[in-house]
Design a protein around this motif. Structure first.
Motif, PDB file in Angstrom:
ATOM      1  N   MET A   1     -12.407  -4.454  -4.043  1.00  0.00           N
ATOM      2  CA  MET A   1     -11.838  -5.722  -4.483  1.00  0.00           C
ATOM      3  C   MET A   1     -11.399  -6.544  -3.286  1.00  0.00           C
ATOM      4  N   ILE A   2     -11.271  -7.853  -3.507  1.00  0.00           N
ATOM      5  CA  ILE A   2     -10.583  -8.712  -2.560  1.00  0.00           C
ATOM      6  C   ILE A   2      -9.525  -9.465  -3.356  1.00  0.00           C
ATOM      7  N   PHE A   3      -8.298  -9.368  -2.884  1.00  0.00           N
ATOM      8  CA  PHE A   3      -7.140  -9.892  -3.585  1.00  0.00           C
ATOM      9  C   PHE A   3      -6.476 -10.944  -2.708  1.00  0.00           C
ATOM     10  N   LEU A   4      -6.332 -12.188  -3.230  1.00  0.00           N
ATOM     11  CA  LEU A   4      -5.826 -13.292  -2.426  1.00  0.00           C
ATOM     12  C   LEU A   4      -4.783 -14.105  -3.187  1.00  0.00           C
ATOM     13  N   LYS A   5      -3.728 -14.474  -2.485  1.00  0.00           N
ATOM     14  CA  LYS A   5      -2.709 -15.354  -3.045  1.00  0.00           C
ATOM     15  C   LYS A   5      -3.174 -16.799  -2.915  1.00  0.00           C
ATOM     16  N   CYS A   6      -3.034 -17.562  -4.001  1.00  0.00           N
ATOM     17  CA  CYS A   6      -3.603 -18.915  -4.022  1.00  0.00           C
ATOM     18  C   CYS A   6      -2.570 -20.021  -4.218  1.00  0.00           C
ATOM     19  N   HIS A   7      -1.583 -19.797  -5.074  1.00  0.00           N
ATOM     20  CA  HIS A   7      -0.546 -20.804  -5.331  1.00  0.00           C
ATOM     21  C   HIS A   7       0.815 -20.125  -5.363  1.00  0.00           C
ATOM     22  N   PRO A   8       1.814 -20.815  -4.791  1.00  0.00           N
ATOM     23  CA  PRO A   8       1.755 -22.114  -4.118  1.00  0.00           C
ATOM     24  C   PRO A   8       0.967 -22.037  -2.818  1.00  0.00           C
ATOM     25  N   ALA A   9       0.552 -23.194  -2.327  1.00  0.00           N
ATOM     26  CA  ALA A   9      -0.354 -23.238  -1.182  1.00  0.00           C
ATOM     27  C   ALA A   9       0.246 -22.583   0.055  1.00  0.00           C
ATOM     28  N   HIS A  10       1.568 -22.672   0.212  1.00  0.00           N
ATOM     29  CA  HIS A  10       2.171 -22.105   1.431  1.00  0.00           C
ATOM     30  C   HIS A  10       2.139 -20.577   1.432  1.00  0.00           C
ATOM     31  N   ALA A  11       1.834 -19.957   0.279  1.00  0.00           N
ATOM     32  CA  ALA A  11       1.763 -18.488   0.216  1.00  0.00           C
ATOM     33  C   ALA A  11       0.413 -17.951   0.676  1.00  0.00           C
ATOM     34  N   ARG A  12      -0.550 -18.832   0.882  1.00  0.00           N
ATOM     35  CA  ARG A  12      -1.893 -18.389   1.245  1.00  0.00           C
ATOM     36  C   ARG A  12      -1.932 -17.825   2.661  1.00  0.00           C
ATOM     37  N   ASN A  13      -2.616 -16.708   2.805  1.00  0.00           N
ATOM     38  CA  ASN A  13      -2.903 -16.155   4.131  1.00  0.00           C
ATOM     39  C   ASN A  13      -4.365 -16.477   4.427  1.00  0.00           C
ATOM     40  N   LEU A  14      -4.593 -17.624   5.027  1.00  0.00           N
ATOM     41  CA  LEU A  14      -5.968 -18.091   5.214  1.00  0.00           C
ATOM     42  C   LEU A  14      -6.754 -17.235   6.189  1.00  0.00           C
ATOM     43  N   ASP A  15      -6.067 -16.408   6.974  1.00  0.00           N
ATOM     44  CA  ASP A  15      -6.792 -15.484   7.851  1.00  0.00           C
ATOM     45  C   ASP A  15      -7.619 -14.485   7.037  1.00  0.00           C
TER      46      ASP A  15
ATOM     47  N   TYR B   1      -9.333  -7.473   1.459  1.00  0.00           N
ATOM     48  CA  TYR B   1     -10.460  -6.678   0.962  1.00  0.00           C
ATOM     49  C   TYR B   1     -10.141  -5.198   1.085  1.00  0.00           C
ATOM     50  N   GLY B   2     -10.306  -4.446   0.012  1.00  0.00           N
ATOM     51  CA  GLY B   2     -10.040  -3.015   0.044  1.00  0.00           C
ATOM     52  C   GLY B   2      -9.805  -2.474  -1.352  1.00  0.00           C
ATOM     53  N   GLN B   3      -8.784  -1.629  -1.499  1.00  0.00           N
ATOM     54  CA  GLN B   3      -8.368  -1.122  -2.799  1.00  0.00           C
ATOM     55  C   GLN B   3      -6.853  -1.190  -2.877  1.00  0.00           C
ATOM     56  N   ALA B   4      -6.327  -1.220  -4.096  1.00  0.00           N
ATOM     57  CA  ALA B   4      -4.888  -1.352  -4.293  1.00  0.00           C
ATOM     58  C   ALA B   4      -4.261  -0.027  -4.700  1.00  0.00           C
ATOM     59  N   PHE B   5      -2.987   0.136  -4.325  1.00  0.00           N
ATOM     60  CA  PHE B   5      -2.137   1.222  -4.813  1.00  0.00           C
ATOM     61  C   PHE B   5      -2.647   2.618  -4.434  1.00  0.00           C
ATOM     62  N   VAL B   6      -3.242   2.756  -3.258  1.00  0.00           N
ATOM     63  CA  VAL B   6      -3.605   4.084  -2.751  1.00  0.00           C
ATOM     64  C   VAL B   6      -2.439   4.550  -1.889  1.00  0.00           C
ATOM     65  N   THR B   7      -1.670   5.508  -2.381  1.00  0.00           N
ATOM     66  CA  THR B   7      -0.423   5.887  -1.711  1.00  0.00           C
ATOM     67  C   THR B   7      -0.438   7.297  -1.147  1.00  0.00           C
ATOM     68  N   SER B   8      -1.560   8.038  -1.284  1.00  0.00           N
ATOM     69  CA  SER B   8      -1.649   9.356  -0.658  1.00  0.00           C
ATOM     70  C   SER B   8      -3.106   9.680  -0.359  1.00  0.00           C
ATOM     71  N   HIS B   9      -3.310  10.632   0.557  1.00  0.00           N
ATOM     72  CA  HIS B   9      -4.665  10.961   0.989  1.00  0.00           C
ATOM     73  C   HIS B   9      -5.382  11.885   0.016  1.00  0.00           C
ATOM     74  N   ASP B  10      -4.677  12.453  -0.943  1.00  0.00           N
ATOM     75  CA  ASP B  10      -5.357  13.283  -1.937  1.00  0.00           C
ATOM     76  C   ASP B  10      -5.388  12.608  -3.313  1.00  0.00           C
ATOM     77  N   GLN B  11      -4.992  11.356  -3.349  1.00  0.00           N
ATOM     78  CA  GLN B  11      -4.999  10.611  -4.611  1.00  0.00           C
ATOM     79  C   GLN B  11      -6.425  10.367  -5.086  1.00  0.00           C
ATOM     80  N   LYS B  12      -6.662  10.534  -6.379  1.00  0.00           N
ATOM     81  CA  LYS B  12      -7.966  10.196  -6.948  1.00  0.00           C
ATOM     82  C   LYS B  12      -8.187   8.686  -6.857  1.00  0.00           C
ATOM     83  N   LEU B  13      -9.446   8.297  -6.606  1.00  0.00           N
ATOM     84  CA  LEU B  13      -9.760   6.892  -6.387  1.00  0.00           C
ATOM     85  C   LEU B  13     -10.528   6.288  -7.552  1.00  0.00           C
ATOM     86  N   GLN B  14     -10.497   4.965  -7.593  1.00  0.00           N
ATOM     87  CA  GLN B  14     -11.212   4.223  -8.622  1.00  0.00           C
ATOM     88  C   GLN B  14     -12.552   3.734  -8.074  1.00  0.00           C
ATOM     89  N   TRP B  15     -13.514   3.567  -8.974  1.00  0.00           N
ATOM     90  CA  TRP B  15     -14.874   3.204  -8.590  1.00  0.00           C
ATOM     91  C   TRP B  15     -14.977   1.681  -8.489  1.00  0.00           C
TER      92      TRP B  15
END
Length: 379
Positions: free
Chosen positions: A144-158, A127-141
């Motif tokens: 998001m929550i981004f999760l890996k789903c397949h293959p099953a072993h790639a899931r970070n269930l935490d 949960y957060g935002q993607a591709f924020v690489t500097s503290h003065d970068q303009k942000l998007q409105w």
């Protein structure tokens, strides 16, 4: 987290405040300075899709008597737009309803509860935002929550939310439905391109065994929607992306061939299929991976679910050998040994590079893909 800004790759992001919480707590009557994007929003002109997005009926593609005509329609949609509305897709309403309700339920949770799935240092997942690489970068409105789903072993269930209680069940079922659907859709995209027999079987099998990642987006109501952007203009790097809207608020815009931003209206029960750059490379530039973006609404929130569909990591990424042989045309793009190499090249690309990522793969352009020293976690 180390607050480095030089040499950052796109698999690394800085933590930022929640836009949803900003709106809830402060109820601003103007867009905060870090979210002002007059340079992006005011560029270009807009129009509505007067005749609607091209519609492709999966049932007609599966039915031999109607297949030829629908394949022609699919070929035209992929050439002209790189984007189409898939109807009669066979995904059960109950599974889609359950997923939409749980995604909405997640974003309705108190902030501290959503923070249990927050991104960890060195990863985009969570949960957060993607591709924020500097503290003065303009942000998007958006949040998001981004999760890996397949293959099953790639899931970070935490990072998979335990609340709402059925979220995990809904996501597991939905991502499996999208995996099966993507393999079917890619098969017909290959057929529309003229691919057949062994290569078509390999393409279909590769997406059946591929990587699937789901990004759930929340775009809060915005006091000055003409001065903020929900999602910056970009082309997806996936094979294809499957987009489901959780409501009836428009927000997706696609850049047409005449450089006009066109609003794609939500269609109940439909799934928007967006071609990614892997498919543009595979088609040797015949099909488009279109630039698209998300705009925001002054009165209403918008929630959407994007499933990024990648072929098996073992599949080479390059122009189709059958297509090159049939057309006699030279390859426009280089062939990378596998989709993992392709993704590593993307992740080492700089956000502010004047050269679009896909152009770095063109044979007539010097190869600017600099492989990172360490193994990257792919999108």
């Amino acid at each position: 987290m180390e607050e480095k800004e030089e040499g950052v790759n796109l698999n690394w992001t800085l933590p930022v405040s929640s836009v949803q919480e900003l709106v809830r707590q402060r109820q601003p009557d103007a867009v905060p300075p870090r979210y002002l994007r007059d340079d992006i929003v005011m560029a270009g002109h807009h129009r509505e899709l007067s005749q609607g997005l091209p519609r492709i009926d999966l049932g007609k593609l599966m039915d031999p008597p109607s297949r030829s005509t629908e394949l022609c329609n699919l070929h035209s949609a992929c050439r002209q737009w790189g984007l189409f509305l898939l109807v009669n897709h066979g995904v059960l309403d109950e599974g889609m309803r359950m997923m939409k309700e749980n995604v909405q339920g997640f974003f309705d949770l108190p902030h501290h509860e959503k923070q249990k799935s927050a991104q960890k240092p060195g990863s985009l997942e969570g949960y957060g935002q993607a591709f924020v690489t500097s503290h003065d970068q303009k942000l998007q409105w958006n949040d998001m929550i981004f999760l890996k789903c397949h293959p099953a072993h790639a899931r970070n269930l935490d990072l998979w939310p335990k609340n709402p209680p059925e979220f995990r069940i809904a996501l597991e079922k939905y991502s499996e439905d999208m995996r099966k659907l993507a393999a079917e859709v890619v098969k017909y995209i290959g057929m529309a391109l003229g691919i057949h027999e062994g290569e078509l079987d390999l393409l279909t099998k590769s997406f059946g065994e591929g990587k699937y990642e789901v990004r759930m987006n929340y775009y809060p109501a915005c006091p000055e929607p003409e001065r903020a952007i929900g999602l910056l203009p970009h082309a997806d790097i996936s094979g294809i992306t499957l987009l489901t809207e959780c409501g009836n608020i428009p927000g997706l815009q696609v850049l047409s061939k005449d450089n006009c931003w066109v609003t794609v209206p939500p269609v109940p029960g439909g799934i928007v299929v967006n071609l990614g750059q892997i498919m543009e490379v595979y088609s040797n530039g015949t099909y488009r991976a279109p630039d698209h973006r998300a705009v925001v609404n002054k009165e209403k929130e918008r929630v959407s679910i994007a499933t990024f569909c990648y072929p098996s990591p073992s599949l080479p990424v390059g122009p189709s050998p059958q297509l090159l042989a049939a057309t006699g045309l030279p390859p426009i793009y280089q062939t990378l040994s596998n989709s993992g190499e392709f993704l590593q090249c993307f992740l080492s690309h700089k956000l502010d590079d004047a050269v679009p990522f896909i152009d770095t793969l063109k044979l007539q352009t010097p190869n600017r893909c600099v492989r990172p020293f360490h193994l990257l976690l792919v999108l």
